[in-house]
Design a protein around this motif. Structure first.
Motif, PDB file in Angstrom:
ATOM      1  N   SER A  51      61.799  49.717   7.152  1.00  0.00           N
ATOM      2  CA  SER A  51      62.333  48.363   7.911  1.00  0.00           C
ATOM      3  C   SER A  51      63.769  48.899   8.535  1.00  0.00           C
ATOM      4  O   SER A  51      63.836  48.491   9.754  1.00  0.00           O
ATOM      5  CB  SER A  51      62.371  47.341   7.286  1.00  0.00           C
ATOM      6  N   GLN A  67      58.743  50.973  17.460  1.00  0.00           N
ATOM      7  CA  GLN A  67      57.142  50.875  17.023  1.00  0.00           C
ATOM      8  C   GLN A  67      56.498  52.026  16.502  1.00  0.00           C
ATOM      9  O   GLN A  67      55.693  51.957  15.574  1.00  0.00           O
ATOM     10  CB  GLN A  67      56.588  50.764  18.422  1.00  0.00           C
ATOM     11  N   LEU A  70      57.227  51.673  12.876  1.00  0.00           N
ATOM     12  CA  LEU A  70      56.386  50.581  12.179  1.00  0.00           C
ATOM     13  C   LEU A  70      54.953  51.154  11.921  1.00  0.00           C
ATOM     14  O   LEU A  70      54.604  51.035  10.924  1.00  0.00           O
ATOM     15  CB  LEU A  70      56.338  49.327  13.253  1.00  0.00           C
ATOM     16  N   ASP A  71      54.667  51.883  12.979  1.00  0.00           N
ATOM     17  CA  ASP A  71      53.225  52.379  12.809  1.00  0.00           C
ATOM     18  C   ASP A  71      53.167  53.627  11.688  1.00  0.00           C
ATOM     19  O   ASP A  71      52.338  53.837  10.966  1.00  0.00           O
ATOM     20  CB  ASP A  71      52.930  53.201  14.129  1.00  0.00           C
ATOM     21  N   TYR A  85      57.864  43.240  11.745  1.00  0.00           N
ATOM     22  CA  TYR A  85      57.073  42.840  12.881  1.00  0.00           C
ATOM     23  C   TYR A  85      57.925  42.178  14.169  1.00  0.00           C
ATOM     24  O   TYR A  85      57.808  42.492  15.366  1.00  0.00           O
ATOM     25  CB  TYR A  85      55.824  42.199  12.611  1.00  0.00           C
ATOM     26  N   ASN A  86      58.659  41.214  13.939  1.00  0.00           N
ATOM     27  CA  ASN A  86      59.489  40.578  14.623  1.00  0.00           C
ATOM     28  C   ASN A  86      60.617  41.438  15.171  1.00  0.00           C
ATOM     29  O   ASN A  86      60.678  41.129  16.478  1.00  0.00           O
ATOM     30  CB  ASN A  86      60.096  39.375  13.805  1.00  0.00           C
ATOM     31  N   CYS A  89      58.747  43.411  17.985  1.00  0.00           N
ATOM     32  CA  CYS A  89      58.301  42.514  19.017  1.00  0.00           C
ATOM     33  C   CYS A  89      59.284  42.138  19.832  1.00  0.00           C
ATOM     34  O   CYS A  89      59.582  42.209  20.952  1.00  0.00           O
ATOM     35  CB  CYS A  89      57.680  41.126  18.578  1.00  0.00           C
ATOM     36  N   THR A 104      52.144  43.995  19.444  1.00  0.00           N
ATOM     37  CA  THR A 104      52.643  44.247  18.025  1.00  0.00           C
ATOM     38  C   THR A 104      52.266  42.973  17.315  1.00  0.00           C
ATOM     39  O   THR A 104      52.103  42.808  16.125  1.00  0.00           O
ATOM     40  CB  THR A 104      54.122  44.363  18.092  1.00  0.00           C
ATOM     41  N   PHE A 105      52.614  41.701  17.780  1.00  0.00           N
ATOM     42  CA  PHE A 105      52.400  40.175  17.533  1.00  0.00           C
ATOM     43  C   PHE A 105      50.871  40.274  17.001  1.00  0.00           C
ATOM     44  O   PHE A 105      50.774  39.759  15.841  1.00  0.00           O
ATOM     45  CB  PHE A 105      52.634  39.160  18.379  1.00  0.00           C
ATOM     46  N   MET A 108      50.055  41.918  13.552  1.00  0.00           N
ATOM     47  CA  MET A 108      50.539  41.104  12.283  1.00  0.00           C
ATOM     48  C   MET A 108      49.496  40.793  11.237  1.00  0.00           C
ATOM     49  O   MET A 108      48.545  40.192  11.757  1.00  0.00           O
ATOM     50  CB  MET A 108      51.353  39.900  12.513  1.00  0.00           C
TER      51      MET A 108
END
Length: 108
Positions: A51, A67, A70-71, A85-86, A89, A104-105, A108
């Protein structure tokens, strides 16, 4: 017995602190380098590790890199929280990429 005993912190905590500091300073390359160094020493990354790198890229105005991290987090079997996630986004939205923000949203 003192409330705070002088015990060393776990290595993951030290690295997470370093990665987070790089993120706060807007230095994603340094955050990635600290992450890589942590893993090269056999120290497992956790949700905070990932994160923080995600956040570093988002703050630097690089939503595609945020992104990707995150992936990568999901691929490593670590569940991102709503904040991660936020963050992605919002990074997409800041550059006017509503389609990626919505994707992305929905993930979640």
């Amino acid at each position: 017995m003192p409330l705070l005993s002088p015990q060393p912190s776990p290595p993951s905590l030290r690295y997470n602190t370093l990665i987070h500091a790089c993120a706060k300073a807007g230095r994603p390359a340094d955050a990635e380098a600290a992450f890589a160094r942590m893993q090269s020493k056999g120290i497992g990354a956790d949700a905070l590790s990932y994160s923080s790198v995600v956040s570093s890229h988002a703050k630097a105005g690089a939503p595609a890199a945020a992104q990707q991290w995150l992936d990568r987090m999901v691929a490593a079997g670590i569940a991102p929280d709503a904040v991660a996630y936020n963050t992605v986004c919002s990074a997409h939205a800041r550059v006017g990429d509503a389609r990626s923000a919505l994707a992305t949203f929905r993930a979640m």
